[in-house]
Design a protein around this motif. Structure first.
Motif: not given
Length: 299
Positions: A184-196, A153-167
């Motif tokens: 009791g935990e799922q990776g997808y829930d972590i991605i959904l809640s942890g990304t902007d 999720t941290d990497k996705l946010n970093i890449i998302g900001e980089q890509v967004t800043n590039a238009g």
């Protein structure tokens, strides 16, 4: 005078009458909201041998848009062709590339500067193709732990900001492993809640949601308004639950498409990852025929 004659008279008087004007409405060209898209990974064997010829054939079937894969960032090439030259060839075929799947997973454990350098390369390639989206498509099996989903999720946010800043815009594509239960935990829930949501959009693989998620397609879209901007559409074999040509499987896409919320959707791609009845090119042919006849009307 009947209504058809009145229509013809009006069109003739206004100078609009043409051959197409007097065709039965059932055979007039239909303009859909979305281009019929193809994930080119479906025909990866053909793309290796003849990428442009393969796309030309797909275009003849009615596919107008594609999602690409196989970018070489160091050389700025797709299938060995420089990205700008590849775009010229695509233009000559009247075929667009709206998104691309890029190899972020192999750089998962590398320093963040290495990952960001690769993202910069992907931005160059995507812009040269006039693509809107850069998509993270896959996480290798060795990284599929709850702790690594948090790192992801941290990497996705970093890449998302980089890509967004590039238009451009950035998205994450799901498979089945995100829905695996880890005490009791799922990776997808972590991605959904942890990304902007403003930086990381979502590409829903409808097959894998139907195959493995405890939530349905409608529920996920309702719970994540504004995020599901792309869909992957592929069918599921009725017996083996493997991939299948559109119309041969068990997923009721007529019901899904007729009732699903589409306000966030920007692109969709028909895909079949394997299990071809004959070969990949015949499968995209059969899927296109079925899709245009039974499903495209909803999109």
């Amino acid at each position: 005078m009947n209504s058809l004659s009145s229509r013809r008279t009006f069109l003739k008087q206004t100078g609009v009458l043409s051959v197409s004007s007097i065709l039965p409405l059932s055979v007039l060209p239909v303009h859909y909201k979305y281009k019929m898209g193809l994930q080119l990974f479906t025909i990866r064997d053909a793309m290796v041998k003849d990428p442009l010829g393969s796309i030309k054939y797909a275009r003849s079937l009615g596919y107008e848009d594609g999602e690409i894969y196989g970018y070489n960032g160091d050389n700025d090439t797709y299938y060995g062709i420089k990205s700008k030259e590849f775009k010229k060839q695509l233009d000559s075929l009247d075929f667009t590339i709206s998104s691309g799947h890029y190899d972020f997973s192999s750089r998962f454990n590398q320093p963040i500067d290495v990952l960001k350098k690769y993202v910069d390369q992907c931005i160059i390639g995507s812009k040269n193709l006039n693509s809107k989206y850069i998509t993270w498509p896959w996480l290798a099996p060795e990284y599929r732990t709850i702790d690594n989903f948090k790192v992801l999720t941290d990497k996705l946010n970093i890449i998302g900001e980089q890509v967004t800043n590039a238009g451009l815009q950035f998205a994450y594509h799901n498979h089945d492993f995100e829905f695996t239960d880890h005490n009791g935990e799922q990776g997808y829930d972590i991605i959904l809640s942890g990304t902007d949501p403003n930086l990381v959009k979502l590409q829903m693989d409808m097959y894998w949601v139907e195959h493995s998620s405890n939530k349905g397609i409608h529920e996920l879209i309702k719970e994540n308004q504004g995020r599901y901007v792309m869909w992957h559409i592929k069918d599921m074999d009725k017996v083996t639950r493997d991939y299948s040509e559109m119309g041969n499987g068990s997923i009721d896409y007529k019901n899904i498409f007729s009732s699903i919320e589409q306000k966030d959707l920007q692109y969709y791609y028909i895909e079949q990852g394997g299990n071809f009845a004959k070969n990949s090119m015949q499968s995209i042919t059969d899927s296109a025929i079925y899709f245009k006849k039974h499903l495209q009307r909803y999109l």
